[in-house]
Scaffold this motif. Sequence first.
Motif, short mmCIF file in Angstrom:
data_model
loop_
_atom_site.label_atom_id
_atom_site.label_comp_id
_atom_site.label_asym_id
_atom_site.label_seq_id
_atom_site.Cartn_x
_atom_site.Cartn_y
_atom_site.Cartn_z
N UNK A 1 0.82 -1.22 0.00
CA UNK A 1 0.00 0.00 0.00
C UNK A 1 0.86 1.27 0.00
N UNK A 2 1.96 1.30 0.77
CA UNK A 2 2.79 2.50 0.83
C UNK A 2 3.37 2.84 -0.54
N UNK A 3 3.71 1.82 -1.32
CA UNK A 3 4.28 2.04 -2.65
C UNK A 3 3.20 2.53 -3.62
N UNK A 4 2.02 1.94 -3.53
CA UNK A 4 0.90 2.39 -4.37
C UNK A 4 0.56 3.85 -4.08
N UNK A 5 0.55 4.18 -2.79
CA UNK A 5 0.23 5.55 -2.36
C UNK A 5 1.28 6.54 -2.88
N UNK A 6 2.56 6.19 -2.77
CA UNK A 6 3.62 7.07 -3.26
C UNK A 6 3.53 7.26 -4.77
N UNK A 7 3.26 6.19 -5.48
CA UNK A 7 3.15 6.30 -6.95
C UNK A 7 1.94 7.13 -7.35
N UNK A 8 0.89 7.03 -6.57
CA UNK A 8 -0.35 7.75 -6.89
C UNK A 8 -0.24 9.23 -6.53
N UNK A 9 0.23 9.53 -5.31
CA UNK A 9 0.17 10.90 -4.81
C UNK A 9 1.51 11.59 -4.60
N UNK A 10 2.60 10.84 -4.61
CA UNK A 10 3.91 11.46 -4.41
C UNK A 10 4.24 11.63 -2.95
N UNK A 11 5.27 12.36 -2.64
CA UNK A 11 6.06 13.19 -3.54
C UNK A 11 6.82 12.34 -4.57
N UNK A 12 6.94 12.91 -5.78
CA UNK A 12 7.59 12.21 -6.87
C UNK A 12 9.01 12.75 -7.09
N UNK A 13 9.95 11.88 -7.45
CA UNK A 13 11.31 12.34 -7.76
C UNK A 13 11.31 13.14 -9.07
N UNK A 14 12.37 13.90 -9.30
CA UNK A 14 12.45 14.78 -10.47
C UNK A 14 12.20 14.08 -11.81
N UNK A 15 12.77 12.87 -12.05
CA UNK A 15 12.49 12.24 -13.34
C UNK A 15 11.00 11.97 -13.57
N UNK A 16 10.30 11.62 -12.51
CA UNK A 16 8.86 11.35 -12.62
C UNK A 16 8.11 12.67 -12.83
N UNK A 17 8.50 13.71 -12.10
CA UNK A 17 7.87 15.03 -12.25
C UNK A 17 8.06 15.52 -13.68
N UNK A 18 9.28 15.40 -14.18
CA UNK A 18 9.58 15.84 -15.55
C UNK A 18 8.72 15.09 -16.56
N UNK A 19 8.63 13.79 -16.40
CA UNK A 19 7.83 12.98 -17.33
C UNK A 19 6.35 13.36 -17.27
N UNK A 20 5.83 13.57 -16.07
CA UNK A 20 4.42 13.92 -15.93
C UNK A 20 4.11 15.30 -16.52
N UNK A 21 5.11 16.19 -16.49
CA UNK A 21 4.91 17.54 -17.05
C UNK A 21 5.30 17.61 -18.54
N UNK A 22 5.96 16.57 -19.03
CA UNK A 22 6.35 16.56 -20.44
C UNK A 22 7.54 17.45 -20.74
N UNK A 23 8.45 17.56 -19.76
CA UNK A 23 9.66 18.37 -19.95
C UNK A 23 10.88 17.56 -19.53
N UNK A 24 12.05 18.13 -19.75
CA UNK A 24 13.28 17.46 -19.32
C UNK A 24 13.58 17.82 -17.86
N UNK A 25 14.49 17.07 -17.26
CA UNK A 25 14.90 17.40 -15.88
C UNK A 25 15.58 18.76 -15.87
N UNK A 26 16.36 19.06 -16.91
CA UNK A 26 17.00 20.38 -17.02
C UNK A 26 15.94 21.47 -17.13
N UNK A 27 14.88 21.17 -17.84
CA UNK A 27 13.78 22.12 -17.99
C UNK A 27 13.12 22.43 -16.65
N UNK A 28 13.02 21.41 -15.81
CA UNK A 28 12.48 21.63 -14.46
C UNK A 28 13.36 22.62 -13.71
#
Length: 134
Positions: free
Chosen positions: A49-76
């Motif tokens: 459950x803890x892993x499902x919760x993290x994947x669903x709500x975060x906090x998310x690491x930068x590579x995941x944030x970048x992917x969800x926003x459709x930008x590069x890590x440098x762009x972040x």
Amino acid sequence: MTSHQTTQTMKPATAAKKLGVYLEATPTEFQEGVISRTELSALQADPPEWLLELRRNGPHPRPVVAAKLGVSISGLARGGVTDPLTTEQIDALKRDSPEWLQQERATQAEVRKEAVRIKEKKAERGDQPRRPRS
């Protein structure tokens, strides 16, 4: 001759990266332990459950944030986003669509187009015999 299979293990940071979660948000036991490949496979196949919760709500690491926003890590980083974000914060950024995000998405789209163009050009050249250089 007997072969002894040693259990391959990894640091929690590596396992968190492979699971796509922010290490500091994982349970203490996960952060302080050593994870075997078997345990990692089990977490991927049947996430607790803890892993499902993290994947669903975060906090998310930068590579995941970048992917969800459709930008590069440098762009972040250029946009001033250096910390992990929750799903709610990512959704708010998408809704608000600040100028930096629009610009970075456009840049990322251009990068993808160029990558496709190069790939097609290489494939095209692969069909033609190469001439020796002089």
